[in-house]
Design a protein around this motif. Sequence first.
Motif, PDB file in Angstrom:
ATOM      1  N   ASP A  17       0.835  -1.196   0.000  1.00 52.32           N
ATOM      2  CA  ASP A  17       0.000   0.000   0.000  1.00 52.32           C
ATOM      3  C   ASP A  17       0.873   1.251   0.000  1.00 52.32           C
ATOM      4  O   ASP A  17       2.057   1.206   0.338  1.00 52.32           O
ATOM      5  CB  ASP A  17      -0.986   0.006   1.175  1.00 52.32           C
ATOM      6  CG  ASP A  17      -0.320   0.132   2.548  1.00 52.32           C
ATOM      7  OD1 ASP A  17       0.872   0.481   2.636  1.00 52.32           O
ATOM      8  OD2 ASP A  17      -1.002  -0.127   3.553  1.00 52.32           O
ATOM      9  N   TRP A  18       0.287   2.329  -0.442  1.00 54.23           N
ATOM     10  CA  TRP A  18       0.959   3.638  -0.471  1.00 54.23           C
ATOM     11  C   TRP A  18      -0.111   4.688  -0.682  1.00 54.23           C
ATOM     12  O   TRP A  18      -1.287   4.348  -0.931  1.00 54.23           O
ATOM     13  CB  TRP A  18       2.008   3.691  -1.574  1.00 54.23           C
ATOM     14  CG  TRP A  18       3.012   4.811  -1.427  1.00 54.23           C
ATOM     15  CD1 TRP A  18       3.132   5.922  -2.198  1.00 54.23           C
ATOM     16  CD2 TRP A  18       4.040   4.902  -0.435  1.00 54.23           C
ATOM     17  NE1 TRP A  18       4.177   6.711  -1.759  1.00 54.23           N
ATOM     18  CE2 TRP A  18       4.753   6.101  -0.672  1.00 54.23           C
ATOM     19  CE3 TRP A  18       4.434   4.097   0.622  1.00 54.23           C
ATOM     20  CZ2 TRP A  18       5.820   6.515   0.112  1.00 54.23           C
ATOM     21  CZ3 TRP A  18       5.502   4.504   1.405  1.00 54.23           C
ATOM     22  CH2 TRP A  18       6.185   5.678   1.160  1.00 54.23           C
ATOM     23  N   ILE A  19       0.250   5.929  -0.587  1.00 58.14           N
ATOM     24  CA  ILE A  19      -0.749   6.974  -0.745  1.00 58.14           C
ATOM     25  C   ILE A  19      -1.308   6.994  -2.168  1.00 58.14           C
ATOM     26  O   ILE A  19      -0.558   6.909  -3.144  1.00 58.14           O
ATOM     27  CB  ILE A  19      -0.180   8.353  -0.347  1.00 58.14           C
ATOM     28  CG1 ILE A  19      -1.306   9.391  -0.311  1.00 58.14           C
ATOM     29  CG2 ILE A  19       0.947   8.772  -1.269  1.00 58.14           C
ATOM     30  CD1 ILE A  19      -0.900  10.700   0.331  1.00 58.14           C
ATOM     31  N   LEU A  26      -3.797   6.391   2.263  1.00 60.42           N
ATOM     32  CA  LEU A  26      -3.200   5.108   1.942  1.00 60.42           C
ATOM     33  C   LEU A  26      -4.239   4.202   1.287  1.00 60.42           C
ATOM     34  O   LEU A  26      -5.407   4.191   1.686  1.00 60.42           O
ATOM     35  CB  LEU A  26      -2.660   4.442   3.206  1.00 60.42           C
ATOM     36  CG  LEU A  26      -1.536   5.182   3.929  1.00 60.42           C
ATOM     37  CD1 LEU A  26      -1.361   4.637   5.340  1.00 60.42           C
ATOM     38  CD2 LEU A  26      -0.241   5.077   3.148  1.00 60.42           C
ATOM     39  N   TRP A  56      -4.666  11.572   4.880  1.00 58.03           N
ATOM     40  CA  TRP A  56      -3.493  10.701   5.035  1.00 58.03           C
ATOM     41  C   TRP A  56      -2.725  11.029   6.312  1.00 58.03           C
ATOM     42  O   TRP A  56      -2.321  10.135   7.050  1.00 58.03           O
ATOM     43  CB  TRP A  56      -2.590  10.854   3.814  1.00 58.03           C
ATOM     44  CG  TRP A  56      -1.238  10.239   3.943  1.00 58.03           C
ATOM     45  CD1 TRP A  56      -0.902   8.936   3.730  1.00 58.03           C
ATOM     46  CD2 TRP A  56      -0.023  10.902   4.317  1.00 58.03           C
ATOM     47  NE1 TRP A  56       0.442   8.735   3.945  1.00 58.03           N
ATOM     48  CE2 TRP A  56       1.012   9.934   4.302  1.00 58.03           C
ATOM     49  CE3 TRP A  56       0.292  12.218   4.645  1.00 58.03           C
ATOM     50  CZ2 TRP A  56       2.334  10.248   4.625  1.00 58.03           C
ATOM     51  CZ3 TRP A  56       1.607  12.533   4.966  1.00 58.03           C
ATOM     52  CH2 TRP A  56       2.607  11.549   4.949  1.00 58.03           C
TER      53      TRP A  56
END
Length: 369
Positions: A161-163, A170, A259
């Motif tokens: 996962d990542w932004i 996320l 976030w």
Amino acid sequence: MSNGQVLRVTGRVLTGPAAATDEGEVRDELWVVDGRISLTPPASTREVTTVRGYALPGLVDAHCHVGLGPEGAVDAATSEAQATAEREAGALLLRDAGSPADTRWIDRREDLPRVIRAGRHIARPRRYIRNYAHEIEPAQLPERVRREARAGDGWVKLVGDWIDRERGDLAPLWPADVLREAVAAAHEEGARVTAHCFAEDSLRDLVEAGVDCVEHATGLTEETIPLFAERGVAIVPTLVNIATFPKLAEGGERRYPRWAAHMRRLHERRHATVGAAWEAGIPVYAGTDAGGSLAHGMIAAEVAELAVAGLPPLAALSAATWGARAWLGRPGLTEGAPADLVVYAEDPRRDLTALARPHRVVLRGRIVG
């Protein structure tokens, strides 16, 4: 050591996790002959060097990045400095959890730690740190995983996962069906798969796809912890890295307030999350996430953080020694094993801060620190 030289380590040699007391896996001495451990004295020696103290297998940093800097790959001199910093901290076995640099030359250096490589991170375009990963679309994932499995040392590293800039928070990178195919491809090649995951949403898909480990795992909840425990999926919490979340949130709050708030929540519950995972029976190992923007040589601090999270001191110690080596398929202080060990003047079983003060570091049978 060579040319007839022998190293004798005496005092308390802590050979395994049953070393909670001076009963069980504790010896009075061991010997190093021709770079390997002997549990019995050699028949004859030309010269003996004696080191006294509390001996442990060389520490394990199960998540670091040799060859990686803030902008991507670094040169050999910088990589050498990173590996040397780990060695000086007593970390003699490194699981390199993703690096764009070719660091195989380290394997030829007798004075640098042993490295287990996961190849290069695998991510989607614009969904990870620039210049770090192979950036591909989901349809390409199984084949890229297969290639990294063949190129690495038994591990593959996914970015789970990542932004998501459109979402402002996320989010998972990979569809569940693609993950299943990719993990199966790695396993067919004899490699294990680990995944970077901060948040909650990607965890179930990864575990159900057969992933072997999750890095950070700050998004574990009471719903996913039992799943991890049932499947035996390990975590490497990298708590010294999670400590940076508030600063990261502050830097990104203006553009991505959702976030930033999420990162703060994950940070606030970090110790409780790891403690709950441990209580549920999830295997926990020590890794620092050194490399990129975090300094190398922080394994003692990470072990201390695991204890703060609720791991008993001996379990926190095992997460960077006996347990971690067994998990990675590397020997400890056993007959005939390569002599990679650290000797402390103080008993690390009684005081984990002793790990920050190595008395002697022995690598491939030679005193190097």
